[in-house]
Every structure is written in C-alpha cells, then in structure tokens.
Motif scaffolding. Structure first.
Motif, PDB file in Angstrom:
ATOM      1  N   PHE A  79       0.834  -1.207   0.000  1.00 37.81           N
ATOM      2  CA  PHE A  79       0.000   0.000   0.000  1.00 37.81           C
ATOM      3  C   PHE A  79       0.868   1.255   0.000  1.00 37.81           C
ATOM      4  CE2 PHE A  79      -1.269   3.289   3.099  1.00 37.81           C
ATOM      5  CZ  PHE A  79      -2.262   3.920   2.356  1.00 37.81           C
ATOM      6  N   GLU A  80       1.828   1.293   0.902  1.00 44.58           N
ATOM      7  CA  GLU A  80       2.694   2.465   1.028  1.00 44.58           C
ATOM      8  C   GLU A  80       3.476   2.713  -0.263  1.00 44.58           C
ATOM      9  OE1 GLU A  80       5.827   4.167   4.328  1.00 44.58           O
ATOM     10  OE2 GLU A  80       5.795   2.015   3.938  1.00 44.58           O
ATOM     11  N   ARG A  81       4.014   1.628  -0.836  1.00 45.75           N
ATOM     12  CA  ARG A  81       4.820   1.763  -2.047  1.00 45.75           C
ATOM     13  C   ARG A  81       3.976   2.210  -3.239  1.00 45.75           C
ATOM     14  NH1 ARG A  81       4.903  -1.905  -5.609  1.00 45.75           N
ATOM     15  NH2 ARG A  81       4.337  -3.543  -4.132  1.00 45.75           N
ATOM     16  N   LEU A  82       2.804   1.600  -3.411  1.00 49.07           N
ATOM     17  CA  LEU A  82       1.963   1.964  -4.551  1.00 49.07           C
ATOM     18  C   LEU A  82       1.473   3.401  -4.448  1.00 49.07           C
ATOM     19  CD1 LEU A  82      -0.098  -1.330  -4.911  1.00 49.07           C
ATOM     20  CD2 LEU A  82       1.562  -0.442  -6.547  1.00 49.07           C
ATOM     21  N   ALA A  83       1.155   3.826  -3.233  1.00 47.98           N
ATOM     22  CA  ALA A  83       0.732   5.214  -3.041  1.00 47.98           C
ATOM     23  C   ALA A  83       1.860   6.174  -3.417  1.00 47.98           C
ATOM     24  CB  ALA A  83       0.298   5.438  -1.595  1.00 47.98           C
ATOM     25  N   GLU A  84       3.094   5.786  -3.075  1.00 46.33           N
ATOM     26  CA  GLU A  84       4.248   6.620  -3.420  1.00 46.33           C
ATOM     27  C   GLU A  84       4.490   6.602  -4.925  1.00 46.33           C
ATOM     28  OE1 GLU A  84       7.339   9.264  -2.616  1.00 46.33           O
ATOM     29  OE2 GLU A  84       5.760   8.513  -1.279  1.00 46.33           O
ATOM     30  N   ASP A  85       4.399   5.416  -5.541  1.00 44.02           N
ATOM     31  CA  ASP A  85       4.625   5.297  -6.985  1.00 44.02           C
ATOM     32  C   ASP A  85       3.579   6.055  -7.787  1.00 44.02           C
ATOM     33  OD1 ASP A  85       6.774   3.715  -6.414  1.00 44.02           O
ATOM     34  OD2 ASP A  85       5.847   1.820  -7.044  1.00 44.02           O
ATOM     35  N   ALA A  86       2.387   6.226  -7.220  1.00 41.36           N
ATOM     36  CA  ALA A  86       1.331   6.949  -7.928  1.00 41.36           C
ATOM     37  C   ALA A  86       1.750   8.372  -8.244  1.00 41.36           C
ATOM     38  CB  ALA A  86       0.045   6.948  -7.097  1.00 41.36           C
ATOM     39  N   SER A 111      13.710  -3.926   3.429  1.00 39.57           N
ATOM     40  CA  SER A 111      14.989  -4.037   2.735  1.00 39.57           C
ATOM     41  C   SER A 111      14.781  -4.399   1.266  1.00 39.57           C
ATOM     42  CB  SER A 111      15.857  -5.098   3.417  1.00 39.57           C
ATOM     43  OG  SER A 111      17.067  -5.291   2.711  1.00 39.57           O
ATOM     44  N   PHE A 112      13.852  -5.325   1.011  1.00 35.45           N
ATOM     45  CA  PHE A 112      13.539  -5.675  -0.380  1.00 35.45           C
ATOM     46  C   PHE A 112      13.098  -4.457  -1.165  1.00 35.45           C
ATOM     47  CE2 PHE A 112      10.051  -6.688  -3.355  1.00 35.45           C
ATOM     48  CZ  PHE A 112      10.775  -7.385  -4.317  1.00 35.45           C
ATOM     49  N   HIS A 113      12.228  -3.652  -0.582  1.00 36.00           N
ATOM     50  CA  HIS A 113      11.732  -2.481  -1.302  1.00 36.00           C
ATOM     51  C   HIS A 113      12.806  -1.405  -1.461  1.00 36.00           C
ATOM     52  CE1 HIS A 113       7.759  -4.006  -1.793  1.00 36.00           C
ATOM     53  NE2 HIS A 113       7.548  -4.115  -0.501  1.00 36.00           N
ATOM     54  N   ARG A 114      13.713  -1.300  -0.496  1.00 33.80           N
ATOM     55  CA  ARG A 114      14.822  -0.347  -0.655  1.00 33.80           C
ATOM     56  C   ARG A 114      15.717  -0.746  -1.820  1.00 33.80           C
ATOM     57  NH1 ARG A 114      15.064  -0.620   5.055  1.00 33.80           N
ATOM     58  NH2 ARG A 114      16.818  -2.090   4.933  1.00 33.80           N
ATOM     59  N   HIS A 115      15.937  -2.045  -1.970  1.00 33.08           N
ATOM     60  CA  HIS A 115      16.822  -2.526  -3.030  1.00 33.08           C
ATOM     61  C   HIS A 115      16.138  -2.580  -4.387  1.00 33.08           C
ATOM     62  CE1 HIS A 115      19.256  -3.977   0.409  1.00 33.08           C
ATOM     63  NE2 HIS A 115      20.251  -3.836  -0.412  1.00 33.08           N
ATOM     64  N   THR A 116      14.826  -2.427  -4.412  1.00 34.52           N
ATOM     65  CA  THR A 116      14.096  -2.499  -5.692  1.00 34.52           C
ATOM     66  C   THR A 116      13.219  -1.265  -5.891  1.00 34.52           C
ATOM     67  OG1 THR A 116      12.314  -3.776  -4.636  1.00 34.52           O
ATOM     68  CG2 THR A 116      14.089  -5.023  -5.709  1.00 34.52           C
ATOM     69  N   ALA A 117      13.713  -0.119  -5.448  1.00 33.17           N
ATOM     70  CA  ALA A 117      12.958   1.121  -5.651  1.00 33.17           C
ATOM     71  C   ALA A 117      12.941   1.450  -7.141  1.00 33.17           C
ATOM     72  CB  ALA A 117      13.590   2.256  -4.858  1.00 33.17           C
ATOM     73  N   PRO A 118      11.767   1.615  -7.752  1.00 31.85           N
ATOM     74  CA  PRO A 118      11.713   1.895  -9.190  1.00 31.85           C
ATOM     75  C   PRO A 118      12.234   3.287  -9.515  1.00 31.85           C
ATOM     76  CG  PRO A 118       9.524   2.087  -8.220  1.00 31.85           C
ATOM     77  CD  PRO A 118      10.418   1.548  -7.144  1.00 31.85           C
ATOM     78  N   SER A 119      12.863   3.411 -10.673  1.00 29.51           N
ATOM     79  CA  SER A 119      13.405   4.707 -11.088  1.00 29.51           C
ATOM     80  C   SER A 119      12.401   5.520 -11.880  1.00 29.51           C
ATOM     81  CB  SER A 119      14.671   4.501 -11.934  1.00 29.51           C
ATOM     82  OG  SER A 119      14.369   3.802 -13.138  1.00 29.51           O
ATOM     83  N   ASP A 120      11.336   4.865 -12.352  1.00 31.16           N
ATOM     84  CA  ASP A 120      10.320   5.610 -13.109  1.00 31.16           C
ATOM     85  C   ASP A 120       8.982   4.874 -13.023  1.00 31.16           C
ATOM     86  OD1 ASP A 120      10.532   3.446 -14.869  1.00 31.16           O
ATOM     87  OD2 ASP A 120      11.537   4.566 -16.449  1.00 31.16           O
ATOM     88  N   TRP A 121       8.005   5.428 -13.681  1.00 30.62           N
ATOM     89  CA  TRP A 121       6.645   4.902 -13.671  1.00 30.62           C
ATOM     90  C   TRP A 121       6.589   3.468 -14.169  1.00 30.62           C
ATOM     91  CZ3 TRP A 121       1.783   5.139 -12.183  1.00 30.62           C
ATOM     92  CH2 TRP A 121       0.754   4.659 -12.988  1.00 30.62           C
TER      93      TRP A 121
END
Length: 241
Positions: free
Chosen positions: A45-52, A102-112
């Motif tokens: 939830f947190e990641r998708l809200a940020e990616d939006a 840690s998984f999400h830190r290592h796989t933070a997307p660079s774009d949409w």
C-alpha cells in the motif's frame, strides 16, 4: 494481483484440520505467515501510493491509488484473524518489517514503468512464496491467505499500460526485462531469508507431527515453480526473459 496459484502444484496429502492450531509449533507458524502477509500488504500500500506520484496522467494516478487501497483493504481480515489467535497483530508483524523494507529499498523503481512492472511481477513472486506455504495450512487459514493474495482486479490495467508502452517504444522492453530479472533475484533472496529466520515456518515446511512436508529436492522444485510463474508474468507483459 497474481497470476496462476500453486495450489494444484503443491497440496498436502490430506487436509490439515483446524484442530492443528492447538499445537503450539503449528500455531506459531500460522501467526508468522499471517503477520508476514499482513505487513507485505501494508508495505505494498505504502509503495503503490508513493509510486502513484510518478503517474503520467491523473487517470493513471487514480488507478494506482485504487490498487494501493485494495492492498490496505486486505489487512483488516488478516488482522482480525491474528487477534482471534490471541496475538497482537502489530507485534507479530514487527520481525518482518526489516526484511520486507529491505527488499523495497533494493528495488525502488526509477520511473513509472519500473513501478508498474514491480507491482505486477514483484508482488506476484512474493505471493507465490506465501501461497506455496499455504498448502500446508488448515483450510480456514489457507482460504484466507489465498483470498488475500489472488486478487487480480487491477492486473488488466498494468498489463495494458506496459504492453502499449513497449509497442510504442520497443527499447523500453529491454530495460524492463532486465528490471524483471533483478526483481526475481531480490524476491527469491527475500523469501529464503524470511523462511530461514523463522524457525516455525521452517518446521511447517519440513513437516512433522502427522503433517506433510518438503525434502530438499521438493524445496528446489518449489522455487523452480516460482521462477516459471514469474516467466509467465513477464511473458504476459511482453517482456522477453
């Protein structure tokens, strides 16, 4: 938002009765699994809200925001199940925060586009791991895990947007295919780490006390199945793997 589930590939030889929860070791494994899935949904939830925020249009922002809301909506039933088992769900989730974060830190997307691929194939890999373990659970717990992790309502949006983008810009496909490989490696490492650090989960998979389990060869096959399903998702997105 996952594709095929592993239930037909890996199922206990006989259903695990709900009475198994009276066994402290089994109950601890159920608590661990429910807590891991719960925090995974909160993190998604947190990641998708940020990616939006990376969305190229208002419509895309709303779609990804809706996906985020769906992830958070799953937590309610999981939390209530943990309360019913007599544990504080937030305390139970705590051991899983660091490995999942840690998984999400290592796989933070660079774009949409990387964010969309991660939402589809990255989350799918994590779901596959937990669904494999759900094959060793009592029916009511397994049903809850399956309902939580096989929500495909928003998959069409991700597949449609990514395939259209690759058709319009073919070089994007190569970059996203490499991204998918990285996601697979990180997700498998995370799954192995979670299992290795939680003794109750290890004992659940290993079997005992009349419950089925996996030997080392079967564990290898489990991870092979996860890889195959990842390849299927990549193919659905039009990404050569």
């Amino acid at each position: 938002m996952t594709a095929p589930t592993p239930e037909d590939d890996l199922a206990p030889s006989a259903p695990v009765p709900d009475s198994a929860l009276a066994d402290d070791g089994y109950r601890a494994a159920v608590v661990d699994l429910l807590a891991a899935v719960s925090y995974g949904e909160i993190s998604a939830f947190e990641r998708l809200a940020e990616d939006a925020k990376l969305a190229p249009s208002l419509a895309d922002m709303v779609e990804l925001g809706s996906m985020a809301a769906a992830q958070l909506g799953h937590v309610t039933e999981l939390r209530e199940r943990l309360y019913a088992l007599g544990v504080d769900p937030y305390e139970a989730m705590e051991p899983f925060r660091e490995p999942i974060d840690s998984f999400h830190r290592h796989t933070a997307p660079s774009d949409w586009w990387e964010g969309l691929v991660k939402a589809y194939v990255g989350d799918g890999l994590a779901a596959d791991f937990y669904l494999e373990i759900a094959g060793f659970l009592d029916e009511s717990t397994a049903d809850l895990i399956t309902r939580t992790l096989t929500d495909v309502h928003h998959s069409e949006f991700v597949v449609g947007r990514v395939t259209q983008a690759i058709e319009a810009e073919p070089p994007l496909g190569g970059r996203l295919a490499l991204w998918g490989r990285r996601l697979m490696g990180e997700a498998l490492s995370q799954a192995q780490r979670v299992a290795a650090e939680r003794e109750a989960l290890l004992n659940l998979v290993a079997g005992g006390a009349g419950r089925p389990g996996l030997d080392l060869l079967e564990i290898g096959r489990m991870f092979t199945r996860m890889t195959e399903r990842h390849n299927e998702r990549m193919g659905t997105l039009g990404l050569a793997f």
